[in-house]
Design an enzyme around this catalytic site. Structure first.
Site, PDB file in Angstrom:
ATOM      1  CB  SER A  81      -9.938   9.497   3.722  1.00  0.00           C
ATOM      2  OG  SER A  81     -10.789   9.576   2.614  1.00  0.00           O
TER       3      SER A  81
ATOM      4  CG  ASP B  48      -6.571   6.295  -2.710  1.00  0.00           C
ATOM      5  OD1 ASP B  48      -7.780   6.148  -2.967  1.00  0.00           O
ATOM      6  OD2 ASP B  48      -6.151   6.843  -1.674  1.00  0.00           O
TER       7      ASP B  48
ATOM      8  CG  HIS C 280      -8.942   5.540   0.243  1.00  0.00           C
ATOM      9  ND1 HIS C 280      -8.364   6.773   0.038  1.00  0.00           N
ATOM     10  CD2 HIS C 280      -9.949   5.734   1.140  1.00  0.00           C
ATOM     11  CE1 HIS C 280      -8.988   7.685   0.772  1.00  0.00           C
ATOM     12  NE2 HIS C 280      -9.944   7.078   1.451  1.00  0.00           N
TER      13      HIS C 280
END
Length: 274
Positions: free
Chosen positions: A95, A225, A254
């Site tokens: 991320s 995601d 995610h």
């Protein structure tokens, strides 16, 4: 476990376990090095040296009021890798940490980096702009900021209980401990740093960083995601790097490094060994 003090006086906490080729893990917002437990143990048991730091303003590092942007994040990583004298390291970012990896690796000293991995990562750029029409509108990130200021503790329950791990999907198996651990990590960090980091992860353009990376890059993304939509992130990043490999995971969320560590970890190992 230890700390380094950066040039601007910020204390950066890190874990450093084992021997062998170093693997450096870069966590997402608003978490800490603890988010990598499943990967740290897996790679330690496979004979690697594993290192993970708490980004400034996060976890056990200083709760900074300044420097909460990508150039400084990457500079902090450079200071850490210099202090530990890491050579031929593999840098893996999830991320926001994927953005940190892209910026650091693009600027790293020769010999420091062997490979890089971007997992559910924010590059090339999350924000919707004229050049990036597939991005998310600014209102989304303004909503994050408003929720953080209004009630950070509740916001840090709602994110992991909902879209982060896909626990809001019909039939999803929900792990309360995972939600609680996300909350714990988030609340360890500083509200100001976390607020600033929203701009850093959403508005930073990593296009030129990706183009500058000349080591092999593995890009992993789940196609469900809900935080960083894959089509405007992983798919584009894999095309921008010189030597990129893209792998999409059908239905994965995610936070797939936690929910599907049993499948992701062997894929990471295969890439590192290849």
């Amino acid at each position: 476990m230890g700390t380094i003090t950066t040039k601007d006086g910020t204390e950066i906490f890190y874990k450093d376990w084992g021997t062998g080729q170093p693997i450096v893990f870069h966590h997402g917002w608003p978490l800490s090095a603890d988010d990598w437990d499943a990967q740290m143990m897996f790679f330690l048991n496979n004979g690697y040296r594993v290192i993970a730091h708490d980004r400034r303003g996060h976890g056990r590092s200083s709760q900074t009021a300044t420097g909460n942007e990508m150039d400084t994040y990457a500079a902090d990583v450079a200071e850490l890798t210099d202090a530990l004298d890491l050579k031929d390291a593999v840098h893996i970012g999830h991320s926001t940490g994927g953005g940190e990896v892209a910026r650091y690796v693009a600027r790293a000293k020769k010999g420091r980096v062997a490979k890089a991995v971007l997992v559910s990562a924010v590059p090339p750029i999350m924000l919707k702009t004229e050049k990036n029409p597939g991005g998310l509108p600014l209102e989304v990130f303004d909503g994050f900021r408003a929720a953080l200021v209004a009630n950070r503790a509740q916001f840090y329950v709602d994110v992991p209980a909902g879209p982060f791990y896909g626990f809001n999907r019909p039939g999803a198996k929900v792990y309360q401990g995972v939600i609680d651990n996300w909350w714990r990590q988030g609340m360890m960090g500083g509200a100001k740093a976390h607020y600033d980091c929203i701009k850093a992860f959403s508005e930073t353009d990593f296009t030129e960083d990706l183009k500058a990376i000349d080591v092999p890059v593995l890009v992993l993304h789940g196609d469900d995601d809900q935080i960083v939509p894959y089509a405007d992130a992983g798919v584009l990043s894999a095309k921008l790097v010189k030597n990129g490999t893209l792998k999409l995971y059908p239905g994965f969320p995610h936070g797939m490094l936690t929910t599907h560590a049993d499948l992701i970890n062997p894929d990471l190992l295969a890439f590192i060994k290849s």
